[in-house]
Design a protein around this motif. Structure first.
Motif, PDB file in Angstrom:
ATOM      1  N   HIS A 134       3.793 -25.788 -42.493  1.00  0.00           N
ATOM      2  CA  HIS A 134       3.478 -27.203 -42.327  1.00  0.00           C
ATOM      3  C   HIS A 134       4.643 -27.868 -41.604  1.00  0.00           C
ATOM      4  O   HIS A 134       5.811 -27.527 -41.819  1.00  0.00           O
ATOM      5  CB  HIS A 134       3.253 -27.881 -43.692  1.00  0.00           C
ATOM      6  CG  HIS A 134       2.146 -27.257 -44.481  1.00  0.00           C
ATOM      7  ND1 HIS A 134       0.801 -27.468 -44.226  1.00  0.00           N
ATOM      8  CD2 HIS A 134       2.192 -26.385 -45.539  1.00  0.00           C
ATOM      9  CE1 HIS A 134       0.080 -26.789 -45.069  1.00  0.00           C
ATOM     10  NE2 HIS A 134       0.898 -26.096 -45.900  1.00  0.00           N
ATOM     11  N   GLY A 135       4.308 -28.797 -40.753  1.00  0.00           N
ATOM     12  CA  GLY A 135       5.345 -29.504 -40.016  1.00  0.00           C
ATOM     13  C   GLY A 135       4.726 -30.516 -39.076  1.00  0.00           C
ATOM     14  O   GLY A 135       3.588 -30.956 -39.272  1.00  0.00           O
ATOM     15  N   LYS A 136       5.475 -30.865 -38.038  1.00  0.00           N
ATOM     16  CA  LYS A 136       5.018 -31.861 -37.078  1.00  0.00           C
ATOM     17  C   LYS A 136       5.236 -31.321 -35.665  1.00  0.00           C
ATOM     18  O   LYS A 136       6.183 -30.584 -35.398  1.00  0.00           O
ATOM     19  CB  LYS A 136       5.779 -33.169 -37.257  1.00  0.00           C
ATOM     20  CG  LYS A 136       5.547 -33.820 -38.618  1.00  0.00           C
ATOM     21  CD  LYS A 136       6.348 -35.105 -38.755  1.00  0.00           C
ATOM     22  CE  LYS A 136       6.126 -35.746 -40.125  1.00  0.00           C
ATOM     23  NZ  LYS A 136       6.909 -36.991 -40.285  1.00  0.00           N
ATOM     24  N   ILE A 137       4.318 -31.746 -34.792  1.00  0.00           N
ATOM     25  CA  ILE A 137       4.409 -31.308 -33.396  1.00  0.00           C
ATOM     26  C   ILE A 137       4.461 -32.536 -32.498  1.00  0.00           C
ATOM     27  O   ILE A 137       3.961 -33.610 -32.854  1.00  0.00           O
ATOM     28  CB  ILE A 137       3.222 -30.410 -33.005  1.00  0.00           C
ATOM     29  CG1 ILE A 137       1.894 -31.172 -33.189  1.00  0.00           C
ATOM     30  CG2 ILE A 137       3.230 -29.120 -33.808  1.00  0.00           C
ATOM     31  CD1 ILE A 137       0.680 -30.394 -32.713  1.00  0.00           C
ATOM     32  N   LEU A 138       5.083 -32.338 -31.306  1.00  0.00           N
ATOM     33  CA  LEU A 138       5.174 -33.387 -30.287  1.00  0.00           C
ATOM     34  C   LEU A 138       4.166 -33.067 -29.200  1.00  0.00           C
ATOM     35  O   LEU A 138       4.054 -31.920 -28.755  1.00  0.00           O
ATOM     36  CB  LEU A 138       6.584 -33.445 -29.691  1.00  0.00           C
ATOM     37  CG  LEU A 138       6.820 -34.487 -28.599  1.00  0.00           C
ATOM     38  CD1 LEU A 138       6.754 -35.896 -29.182  1.00  0.00           C
ATOM     39  CD2 LEU A 138       8.175 -34.259 -27.918  1.00  0.00           C
ATOM     40  N   TRP A 174      -3.471 -38.750 -32.930  1.00  0.00           N
ATOM     41  CA  TRP A 174      -2.020 -38.717 -32.738  1.00  0.00           C
ATOM     42  C   TRP A 174      -1.470 -40.121 -32.943  1.00  0.00           C
ATOM     43  O   TRP A 174      -2.182 -41.101 -32.829  1.00  0.00           O
ATOM     44  CB  TRP A 174      -1.652 -38.246 -31.327  1.00  0.00           C
ATOM     45  CG  TRP A 174      -2.086 -36.825 -31.026  1.00  0.00           C
ATOM     46  CD1 TRP A 174      -3.351 -36.384 -30.792  1.00  0.00           C
ATOM     47  CD2 TRP A 174      -1.237 -35.695 -30.945  1.00  0.00           C
ATOM     48  NE1 TRP A 174      -3.384 -35.050 -30.565  1.00  0.00           N
ATOM     49  CE2 TRP A 174      -2.064 -34.577 -30.642  1.00  0.00           C
ATOM     50  CE3 TRP A 174       0.121 -35.466 -31.092  1.00  0.00           C
ATOM     51  CZ2 TRP A 174      -1.584 -33.287 -30.489  1.00  0.00           C
ATOM     52  CZ3 TRP A 174       0.607 -34.186 -30.920  1.00  0.00           C
ATOM     53  CH2 TRP A 174      -0.229 -33.108 -30.627  1.00  0.00           C
ATOM     54  N   SER A 175      -0.201 -40.206 -33.238  1.00  0.00           N
ATOM     55  CA  SER A 175       0.436 -41.510 -33.434  1.00  0.00           C
ATOM     56  C   SER A 175       1.807 -41.497 -32.761  1.00  0.00           C
ATOM     57  O   SER A 175       2.378 -40.439 -32.490  1.00  0.00           O
ATOM     58  CB  SER A 175       0.594 -41.819 -34.927  1.00  0.00           C
ATOM     59  OG  SER A 175       1.465 -40.864 -35.539  1.00  0.00           O
ATOM     60  N   ARG A 195       1.921 -35.505 -34.403  1.00  0.00           N
ATOM     61  CA  ARG A 195       0.927 -35.306 -35.459  1.00  0.00           C
ATOM     62  C   ARG A 195       1.372 -34.157 -36.349  1.00  0.00           C
ATOM     63  O   ARG A 195       2.239 -33.373 -35.979  1.00  0.00           O
ATOM     64  CB  ARG A 195      -0.460 -35.027 -34.884  1.00  0.00           C
ATOM     65  CG  ARG A 195      -0.568 -33.715 -34.154  1.00  0.00           C
ATOM     66  CD  ARG A 195      -1.986 -33.453 -33.711  1.00  0.00           C
ATOM     67  NE  ARG A 195      -2.869 -33.280 -34.858  1.00  0.00           N
ATOM     68  CZ  ARG A 195      -4.195 -33.224 -34.786  1.00  0.00           C
ATOM     69  NH1 ARG A 195      -4.789 -33.374 -33.592  1.00  0.00           N
ATOM     70  NH2 ARG A 195      -4.930 -33.035 -35.849  1.00  0.00           N
ATOM     71  N   LYS A 196       0.753 -34.049 -37.480  1.00  0.00           N
ATOM     72  CA  LYS A 196       1.068 -32.967 -38.409  1.00  0.00           C
ATOM     73  C   LYS A 196       0.193 -31.766 -38.109  1.00  0.00           C
ATOM     74  O   LYS A 196      -0.867 -31.878 -37.515  1.00  0.00           O
ATOM     75  CB  LYS A 196       0.842 -33.427 -39.852  1.00  0.00           C
ATOM     76  CG  LYS A 196       1.763 -34.550 -40.293  1.00  0.00           C
ATOM     77  CD  LYS A 196       1.479 -34.949 -41.737  1.00  0.00           C
ATOM     78  CE  LYS A 196       2.397 -36.083 -42.196  1.00  0.00           C
ATOM     79  NZ  LYS A 196       2.133 -36.474 -43.607  1.00  0.00           N
TER      80      LYS A 196
END
Length: 359
Positions: free
Chosen positions: A257-261, A281-282, A357-358
Motif C-alpha cells: 500500500h502506498g501512493k503514486i504520482l 486523482w487529487s 492517488r493511493k
C-alpha cells in the motif's frame, strides 16, 4: 726696420695702455663716489694718463726719426771681369770637366774589368767542378724525391689505417644499432603482447561484468515483476495496473500500500480546474509534495525512462485551501505559499499541476 722705430713702437704701445688705464681709474664708480663725498682723490689716474701721453708722444717721435733717417747699409760692389780673366776661368772649368769625365771613364773600365774577371772565374769554377755540382744537385733531387715517396707511402699507410679504423668503428656502430633496434623491437613486441593481453583481459572482464550486470538486471527485473505480481512496490518504481499509471513516491512497511504520482502533468492551469481535472486523482497535500520533492531524482529517472514529462522547477498546486485562499509549492526555496482564490483563472495564478492517488 731700425732700433729707433722698434723702441718708438714699444713706447707708443705702453703709453697708450697707461693712458687708458688712468682714464678707467678716473671713471671708476668708487673714485667718483669718494670725490662726491668731498674726499681728496688719489693722483694715480692723473699720473698714469700724463705718463702715458708722454710715453706715447716720445714713441711717435722716435718712429718718425727712424723712418726718415738713413739706416747706414752699404750698396753691393759690382766686380767687372776682364776678357783674359773670363777666358782663363772658362779654360779652368773645361779642364775640370775633362778630368771628371776621365775619372768616370776609368772607374767604368775598372768595373767592367772586375765583372769580366768574375765571369771568367765562374766559368773556370764551373768547368772544374761541374761534375761535382751536378752530382750534388742530382743527389739532392733524388733525396727530395725519395723523401716525397716515403712521405707519400707513410701518408697512404696512415690513411688506409684510419680508413680501416673508421670502417671497423662504423661496423661496430651498425652492430650496436642493430642490437639496440632488436632490443627495442623485442621490448615493443613484449609491450604489445602485454597490452594485447591486458586488453583481452579487460575485454573478458568487461564481458563478464556486462554479463553479471545483465544477470543482475534480469534478476532484479524478475524480482520486481514478482513483487509487482504480489502487489509490492518500492519508491521510484513504475506503477501500472489497468488504466492506472504512475510512479510510487510513498509506501507502507509492506510495500503493498502506498501512493503514486501521476505521469500526466498540466502546465499553466488554475487551481479550480486542477482540483477537478483528473477523476480519481487529487492534488498533493503539503506533506505529500514534500515527500515527492524529497524523492524527485528517483521519480524523474523513472518518468524519463518511461517517456513521460518529468517534475520541473516550477510552482505546483496543492489540494490545501481555506476559504478563498489556496496553497501551492513555490520552486524558489521549496516553500509552501498561498494566494487568493478570487482570481485564480488569470496570471500569475496559473501554475503546474500533478495528481496523486493511493494504490
Amino acid at each position: 726696420m731700425n732700433k729707433k722705430v722698434i723702441i718708438g713702437l714699444v713706447l707708443l704701445i705702453i703709453g697708450v695702455m697707461c693712458a687708458l688705464y688712468g682714464h678707467s681709474m678716473e671713471n671708476d664708480k668708487g673714485y667718483q663716489f669718494a670725490l662726491a663725498l668731498g674726499h681728496r682723490g688719489s693722483p694715480a689716474p692723473v699720473i698714469f694718463m700724463m705718463g702715458g701721453v708722454l710715453m706715447a708722444t716720445t714713441g711717435l717721435i722716435l718712429i718718425l726719426i727712424g723712418a726718415f733717417s738713413s739706416d747706414g747699409s752699404t750698396q753691393p760692389v759690382v766686380v767687372v771681369e776682364s776678357q783674359e780673366e773670363r777666358q782663363e776661368r772658362l779654360h779652368r772649368e773645361a779642364e775640370q770637366r775633362r778630368l771628371r769625365e776621365e775619372e768616370l771613364l776609368r772607374q767604368r773600365r775598372e768595373k767592367e774589368q772586375q765583372e769580366e774577371e768574375a765571369r771568367k772565374r765562374r766559368i773556370e769554377f764551373w768547368r772544374r767542378h761541374r761534375i761535382h755540382i751536378i752530382s750534388a744537385i742530382a743527389a739532392v733531387v733524388i733525396c727530395i724525391i725519395a723523401g716525397c715517396v716515403v712521405a707519400h707511402i707513410s701518408n697512404e699507410r696512415s690513411r688506409l689505417q684510419a680508413e680501416r679504423e673508421r670502417q671497423e668503428q662504423y661496423e661496430r656502430q651498425l652492430q650496436e644499432k642493430a642490437r639496440r633496434d632488436e632490443a627495442q623491437r623485442q621490448a615493443r613486441e613484449a609491450e604489445r603482447q602485454r597490452q594485447l593481453g591486458a586488453e583481452e583481459q579487460a575485454r573478458k572482464e568487461a564481458i563478464e561484468t556486462k554479463r553479471r550486470q545483465a544477470a543482475a538486471t534480469e534478476a532484479a527485473k524478475r524480482e520486481i515483476e514478482e513483487r509487482h505480481k504480489r502487489g509490492i512496490y518500492r519508491v521510484g518504481e513504475y506503477y501500472e495496473v489497468g488504466d492506472v499509471r504512475g510512479v510510487v513516491f510513498s509506501t507502507d512497511e509492506t510495500g503493498q500500500h502506498g501512493k503514486i504520482l501521476s505521469v500526466k502533468q498540466r502546465e499553466d492551469i488554475s487551481w479550480n480546474l486542477a482540483s477537478d481535472y483528473y477523476a480519481g486523482w487529487s492534488l498533493p497535500s503539503q506533506e505529500e509534495i514534500k515527500v515527492i520533492m524529497a524523492n524527485k531524482t528517483a521519480i524523474n529517472k523513472t518518468l524519463k525512462s518511461a517517456g513521460h514529462p518529468i517534475i520541473e522547477e516550477k510552482d505546483y498546486w496543492l489540494e490545501d485551501h481555506w476559504g478563498s485562499v489556496v496553497y501551492y509549492y513555490d520552486r524558489y526555496g521549496g516553500q509552501i505559499r498561498n494566494c487568493s482564490k478570487t482570481d485564480v483563472r488569470s496570471q500569475p495564478y496559473e501554475k503546474h499541476a500533478r495528481w496523486v492517488r493511493k494504490y
